[in-house]
Design an enzyme around this catalytic site. Structure first.
Site, PDB file in Angstrom:
ATOM      1  N   GLU A  45      -2.407  -8.841   3.553  1.00  9.65           N
ATOM      2  CA  GLU A  45      -2.726  -9.311   4.907  1.00  9.65           C
ATOM      3  C   GLU A  45      -4.227  -9.258   5.197  1.00  9.65           C
ATOM      4  O   GLU A  45      -4.690  -9.832   6.182  1.00  9.65           O
ATOM      5  CB  GLU A  45      -1.931  -8.513   5.937  1.00  9.65           C
ATOM      6  CG  GLU A  45      -2.425  -7.109   6.218  1.00  9.65           C
ATOM      7  CD  GLU A  45      -1.978  -6.059   5.207  1.00  9.65           C
ATOM      8  OE1 GLU A  45      -2.190  -4.861   5.480  1.00  9.65           O
ATOM      9  OE2 GLU A  45      -1.431  -6.440   4.149  1.00  9.65           O
ATOM     10  N   HIS A  63      -3.876  -4.793   0.112  1.00  6.11           N
ATOM     11  CA  HIS A  63      -3.374  -5.321   1.389  1.00  6.11           C
ATOM     12  C   HIS A  63      -3.447  -6.854   1.366  1.00  6.11           C
ATOM     13  O   HIS A  63      -4.512  -7.414   1.603  1.00  6.11           O
ATOM     14  CB  HIS A  63      -4.210  -4.783   2.557  1.00  6.11           C
ATOM     15  CG  HIS A  63      -3.949  -3.348   2.844  1.00  6.11           C
ATOM     16  ND1 HIS A  63      -2.916  -2.937   3.665  1.00  6.11           N
ATOM     17  CD2 HIS A  63      -4.561  -2.219   2.412  1.00  6.11           C
ATOM     18  CE1 HIS A  63      -2.914  -1.611   3.728  1.00  6.11           C
ATOM     19  NE2 HIS A  63      -3.894  -1.158   2.971  1.00  6.11           N
ATOM     20  N   CYS A  65       0.840  -1.201   0.000  1.00  2.58           N
ATOM     21  CA  CYS A  65       0.000   0.000   0.000  1.00  2.58           C
ATOM     22  C   CYS A  65       0.877   1.254   0.000  1.00  2.58           C
ATOM     23  O   CYS A  65       1.596   1.500  -0.953  1.00  2.58           O
ATOM     24  CB  CYS A  65      -0.987  -0.043   1.166  1.00  2.58           C
ATOM     25  SG  CYS A  65      -2.323   1.190   0.992  1.00  2.58           S
TER      26      CYS A  65
END
EC number: 4.3.2.10
Length: 198
Positions: free
Chosen positions: A181, A179, A77
């Site tokens: 994650e 993202h 990001c």
């Protein structure tokens, strides 16, 4: 193998650590230049604003440390945007690994597009080992008001208002705008690819 997550004032470090734990990878969060240089893999996360993040990095000479890394580096990001040459966010000169410019979304032509983009979107034209096992048009999770233009380093594309770089690659540096994650199984596979196959 030693993986470090760079600590700075724009890091979403905890969610990255949890995601790495889910794939069985341990990582250490640090802003120590020697620990960063000694790592086998480096993750450069980011949530926040470009100019204040660059000020923090420069004050600790971490911008220069990052430029000199020779092991695989993954920007996430804002981390990816800071690896570009320049950001329109407060007219910020960035680290300059990627030649691509970071620009502000402009929805003047269609107010149906909300800024920032928040939510799931598809990624396509996938290239490099970072996307091994990832199907074209897989969904990833995005939160951002600025985007990296498409260019020679683009290895994945997303459409929102216009096509832009969902991921970048040059030499040992990789970056993803989304993202991983927070991108469920697709994101975990991308992190696994970075840790195990790059």
């Amino acid at each position: 193998m030693k993986t470090v997550v760079i600590k700075y004032n724009a890091g979403n470090t905890q969610s990255v650590l949890y995601a790495l734990e889910r794939i069985g990878a341990a990582a250490e969060v640090t802003d120590d230049p020697e620990q960063i240089r000694a790592a086998d893999k480096v993750i450069f996360p980011g949530v926040g604003e470009a100019s204040s993040a660059m000020q923090y990095l420069k004050a600790r000479q971490l911008d220069q440390v990052i430029r000199e890394l020779t092991q695989p580096v993954l920007g996430i990001c804002l981390g990816m945007q800071l690896l570009c040459s320049h950001s329109e966010e407060n007219d910020t000169t960035c680290i300059g690994i990627f030649d691509e410019q970071v620009k502000a979304f402009n929805n003047a032509g269609n107010k149906d597009f909300k800024i920032p983009q928040i939510g799931w979107n598809t990624v396509y034209d996938l290239r490099t080992k970072l996307f091994n096992g990832i199907a074209e048009n897989s969904y990833c999770y995005f939160v951002h008001g600025y985007y990296a233009s498409k260019g020679p380093a683009t290895i994945a594309t997303t459409d929102y208002i216009q096509p832009y770089s969902a991921a970048l690659h040059k030499d040992n540096f990789y970056g993803v705008q989304f993202h991983p994650e927070k991108s469920a199984a697709v994101g975990e596979q991308i992190l696994r690819n970075f840790i195990s196959h790059i």
